[in-house]
Enzyme design. Sequence first.
Site, PDB file in Angstrom:
ATOM      1  N   GLY A 162       0.855  -1.186   0.000  1.00  0.00           N
ATOM      2  CA  GLY A 162       0.000   0.000   0.000  1.00  0.00           C
ATOM      3  C   GLY A 162       0.890   1.235   0.000  1.00  0.00           C
ATOM      4  O   GLY A 162       1.998   1.205  -0.539  1.00  0.00           O
ATOM      5  N   ARG A 163       0.401   2.307   0.629  1.00  0.00           N
ATOM      6  CA  ARG A 163       1.179   3.555   0.640  1.00  0.00           C
ATOM      7  C   ARG A 163       2.554   3.349   1.280  1.00  0.00           C
ATOM      8  O   ARG A 163       3.576   3.723   0.723  1.00  0.00           O
ATOM      9  CB  ARG A 163       0.467   4.627   1.461  1.00  0.00           C
ATOM     10  N   GLU A 260       0.781  -5.256  23.009  1.00  0.00           N
ATOM     11  CA  GLU A 260       1.161  -3.909  23.419  1.00  0.00           C
ATOM     12  C   GLU A 260       0.247  -3.398  24.516  1.00  0.00           C
ATOM     13  O   GLU A 260      -0.966  -3.602  24.402  1.00  0.00           O
ATOM     14  CB  GLU A 260       1.032  -2.954  22.213  1.00  0.00           C
ATOM     15  N   HIS A 278       7.133   1.558  19.305  1.00  0.00           N
ATOM     16  CA  HIS A 278       6.056   2.008  18.398  1.00  0.00           C
ATOM     17  C   HIS A 278       6.237   3.487  18.027  1.00  0.00           C
ATOM     18  O   HIS A 278       5.380   4.328  18.318  1.00  0.00           O
ATOM     19  CB  HIS A 278       4.671   1.775  19.027  1.00  0.00           C
ATOM     20  N   GLY A 280       7.254   4.461  14.744  1.00  0.00           N
ATOM     21  CA  GLY A 280       7.386   4.582  13.289  1.00  0.00           C
ATOM     22  C   GLY A 280       6.959   5.943  12.753  1.00  0.00           C
ATOM     23  O   GLY A 280       7.557   6.481  11.822  1.00  0.00           O
TER      24      GLY A 280
END
Length: 312
Positions: A162-163, A260, A278, A280
């Site tokens: 995807g993107r 998480e 986490h 990103g």
Amino acid sequence: MADGAEAMKYTVVLTAAYPPVAREILAGEFDVIEHPTEPQRTEDELITILSEADAAITLLSDPLTRRVLESNPNVRIIANHAVGYNNIDLDAARELGITITNTPGVLTEATADFTMALILALTRRLVEGDREVRESGRCIWEPLHMLGTSIQGKRLGIIGIGRIGTAVAARAKAFGMEVVGVRRGNSMDALLATSDIVSIHTPLTPETHHMIDASALAKMKRGVFVINTARGPIIDENALCDALESGHLGGAALDVYEFEPAVNRRLLSMKNVVLAPHIGSATLETRSAMARIAATDVHRFLKGQKPLHAVT
Ligand code: DGY
């Protein structure tokens, strides 16, 4: 929501401390209640803080279950401060007529950059090296010391083109990698069997939950590196630990975890593993852009306009 909007001041609940732009966009026209960030709110806690809301901006870890969504009929829009929305019961939201929005697009580049950072950190043993220098207080050059793996000429398998997956592919090609990708729902077998590095970029859905399980890991080449910046439960974390411990996997770099905020204890002592919290999308620019999108959609909705990023 448009009718009577002039007469009534809506309340927007922020379930966490988001970048200030969110409050700036909303505060002039609406009452804004900002709650301190709690990375793991329970349903009951969420029900309590949403009880005052007509609209909300929520965290990717806020459990927006049917019970929570049903708890306050005044809430007509929830803007999730994330591109992912696996924390939300979309069927319930649709049935209840609650508009859900997300923040697509603006975190593509940051997440793709971070994926490359993880690939390089893992293959070049950056975290191990950093730890060694801090612990020994020395830097010794030796021909055979801390040898990593070159990525040039290696094959990167991208699960989910995807993107973000596409942006990772562009970066990997610039590093001289050969890139193969699969779209969600297509067979991954050839990719798993031939890739030197496998990077995951699909959303978490019932279909992708544990998509990388013991059997998928067994199909991978010996010595493969696995990267996950998508969602933790896409990988069966115990199976991953088994494959790391047996030496079948060369290493893993994870930004997301199956349970998480808990992190599998087995991962903590492994040297060939890079663990990130986490982050990103965690640049000031990106997180602010996410907050701007979420707040703008809430603002538009409460003013009777269509939100730009509705997922229901
Ligand atoms: C998202 O937006 O879904 C990301 O996981 C946040 O970094």
